[in-house]
Design an enzyme around this catalytic site. Structure first.
Site, PDB file in Angstrom:
ATOM      1  N   GLU A   1       6.197  15.344  57.513  1.00 10.30           N
ATOM      2  CA  GLU A   1       7.518  15.932  57.271  1.00 10.30           C
ATOM      3  C   GLU A   1       7.977  15.654  55.844  1.00 10.30           C
ATOM      4  O   GLU A   1       8.478  16.552  55.147  1.00 10.30           O
ATOM      5  CB  GLU A   1       8.533  15.372  58.261  1.00 10.30           C
ATOM      6  CG  GLU A   1       9.944  15.906  58.045  1.00 10.30           C
ATOM      7  CD  GLU A   1      10.950  15.328  59.016  1.00 10.30           C
ATOM      8  OE1 GLU A   1      12.026  15.928  59.168  1.00 10.30           O
ATOM      9  OE2 GLU A   1      10.681  14.270  59.619  1.00 10.30           O
TER      10      GLU A   1
ATOM     11  N   SER B   1      15.769  12.091  66.240  1.00  7.68           N
ATOM     12  CA  SER B   1      17.038  11.401  65.962  1.00  7.68           C
ATOM     13  C   SER B   1      17.992  11.481  67.150  1.00  7.68           C
ATOM     14  O   SER B   1      17.978  12.437  67.928  1.00  7.68           O
ATOM     15  CB  SER B   1      17.709  12.005  64.733  1.00  7.68           C
ATOM     16  OG  SER B   1      16.932  11.789  63.583  1.00  7.68           O
TER      17      SER B   1
ATOM     18  N   GLN C   1      11.875  19.350  66.513  1.00  7.62           N
ATOM     19  CA  GLN C   1      11.633  17.909  66.517  1.00  7.62           C
ATOM     20  C   GLN C   1      12.772  17.202  67.240  1.00  7.62           C
ATOM     21  O   GLN C   1      13.938  17.323  66.844  1.00  7.62           O
ATOM     22  CB  GLN C   1      11.527  17.418  65.074  1.00  7.62           C
ATOM     23  CG  GLN C   1      11.222  15.944  64.908  1.00  7.62           C
ATOM     24  CD  GLN C   1      11.243  15.531  63.452  1.00  7.62           C
ATOM     25  OE1 GLN C   1      12.109  15.974  62.689  1.00  7.62           O
ATOM     26  NE2 GLN C   1      10.312  14.702  63.036  1.00  7.62           N
TER      27      GLN C   1
ATOM     28  N   SER D   1      16.779  20.818  64.169  1.00  4.22           N
ATOM     29  CA  SER D   1      16.702  22.123  63.516  1.00  4.22           C
ATOM     30  C   SER D   1      15.895  23.101  64.361  1.00  4.22           C
ATOM     31  O   SER D   1      14.803  22.779  64.836  1.00  4.22           O
ATOM     32  CB  SER D   1      16.055  21.995  62.137  1.00  4.22           C
ATOM     33  OG  SER D   1      16.796  21.126  61.321  1.00  4.22           O
TER      34      SER D   1
ATOM     35  N   GLU E   1      17.576   5.960  50.879  1.00  5.70           N
ATOM     36  CA  GLU E   1      17.506   4.504  51.001  1.00  5.70           C
ATOM     37  C   GLU E   1      16.256   4.087  51.774  1.00  5.70           C
ATOM     38  O   GLU E   1      15.570   3.115  51.412  1.00  5.70           O
ATOM     39  CB  GLU E   1      18.767   3.979  51.703  1.00  5.70           C
ATOM     40  CG  GLU E   1      20.039   4.079  50.872  1.00  5.70           C
ATOM     41  CD  GLU E   1      20.597   5.505  50.799  1.00  5.70           C
ATOM     42  OE1 GLU E   1      21.463   5.747  49.944  1.00  5.70           O
ATOM     43  OE2 GLU E   1      20.162   6.368  51.589  1.00  5.70           O
TER      44      GLU E   1
END
Length: 399
Positions: free
Chosen positions: A237, A122, A119, A154, A369
């Site tokens: 995910e 980010s 993936q 990953s 969060e």
């Protein structure tokens, strides 16, 4: 060949009979993994809720644990371990957004483990604020030219394919200028660099993309609609990260129960109560996961995936904190700090490494969060948080 399901919706009996036939014809202990999982896919048992011909049976998703249990009892793997990101994150997006020909091309080698997936979402400056990412995709003939950097990817060093979110329009607000692609990791211009983790392993990476060409046929969804596609992926995910407990007492809590049984000399009333509370939390999470599977049987998972992910990540940390406390001074020891050690180790310090690894659970797949924000806004319908960059073109947002 895929087994033709009955004219009515396949039930538990049909799924069980099909699974037992596959493991009888392809004994898991002696059949090469790719061949075994190929037969599993062809029989429609990889994702029972997928369409026939794409690894499924058009059956209720709640029947998947039944099929998986039969495979594991015969000596086979837990299917998701064959291609962790492929199974847990990517397959659902392929099903929803790829055309039938491309889906068939991608899903079978994903299911067999012959083509691993990673993936590329980010970035160093866009983690929790994923929509603020800066990796740029520009039209280039019949495709796109991509430049940028991704991080915390990953298994990128082992992967053939990746899902990629890139900015295609910097002149609109950040959520509206993104487009979703899949990219062959063998494409020139992709540089993968491993990152050493707290556990000593190096399964995370940073990935640099330098003039990487992606055909437009590898775009999922409309140009500029990448945020919509990405949210379906993120839902899968989060469900995958939180939905790994098939039976009562399994998962992380099983480690705590086994450790408790092995050390009766360390039992106290306080620790007994803590373990009991952890077991109750684990069972609550398992039942919540069952409900989410039923809800998601006919389409993309909803905000309940955030509930599952939040429950699992914080429970996992609490379980391994309990284990380390029960171990006492032994909990401070670890036998190796090698990046080459297997992730599924069962050695004398496996619990210590699982404790270290659990620190990532409240970060990966969206922080706790973020999960609480999603639950508050989409489940409880609370007012959204104020955003200073709302409605502002991405290129005008200070960075």
């Amino acid at each position: 060949m895929t087994t033709a399901p009955p004219s009515t919706t396949p039930d538990a009996t049909f799924v069980e009979e099909t699974a037992r036939r596959v493991v009888a014809e392809h004994p898991p202990t002696s059949t090469p993994l790719a061949e075994l999982m190929g037969a599993w896919y062809d029989a429609g048992l990889t994702w029972v809720h997928f369409p026939v011909g794409l690894g499924g049976l058009d059956a209720p998703r709640a029947l998947q644990p039944l099929a998986n249990r039969i495979l594991q009892e015969a000596g086979g793997p837990e299917p998701r371990t064959v291609n962790t990101i492929g199974y847990g994150i990517v397959a659902g997006t392929i099903r929803r957004y790829a055309d039938a020909e491309l889906a068939a091309r991608l899903l079978r080698p994903l299911a067999t483990g012959e083509e691993k997936w990673c993936q590329l979402f980010s970035e160093p400056g866009a983690g929790s604020d994923l929509a603020g990412l800066a990796t740029r995709a520009v039209r280039d003939g019949d495709g796109w030219r991509v430049n940028g950097q991704k991080v915390w990817n990953s298994l990128a060093h082992l992967s053939r394919w990746a899902i990629l979110l890139a900015r295609t329009d910097p002149d609109v607000p950040k959520h509206r200028g993104l487009t979703y692609f899949i990219v062959d990791m063998h494409t020139p211009g992709i540089d993968v660099r491993p990152l050493r983790q707290l556990t000593g392993r190096a399964s995370f990476n940073e990935v640099f993309l330098d003039d990487v060409h992606i055909p437009d046929s590898q775009r999922f969804g409309d140009v500029g609609a990448g945020w919509i596609v990405a949210n379906s992926t993120l839902g899968d995910e989060r469900t995958s990260l939180g939905d790994r407990v098939a039976t009562r007492g399994s998962g992380a809590i099983a480690d705590a129960l086994e450790l408790w049984a092995a050390h009766p000399e360390r039992h106290t009333a306080v620790l007994r109560e803590r373990l009991t509370r952890l077991w109750v939390r684990a069972e609550t999470q398992r039942l919540t996961g069952n409900r989410a599977r039923v809800t998601a049987s006919t389409g993309a998972v909803g905000p309940e995936s955030s509930i599952i992910k939040l429950l699992n990540s914080e429970l996992t940390q609490a379980v391994y904190e309990f284990c380390i406390e029960l171990l006492g001074p032994q909990g401070t020891l670890i036998d190796t700090y090698s990046p080459d050690a297997p992730d599924d180790e069962t050695g004398s310090t496996a619990l210590q490494r699982k404790f270290l690894r659990s620190r990532a659970t409240t970060l990966e797949g969206g922080t706790s969060e973020i999960m609480r924000n999603v639950i508050g806004e989409r489940v409880l319908k609370l007012p959204q948080e104020l955003r200073a960059d709302k409605g502002i073109p991405w290129k005008e947002i200070p960075r």
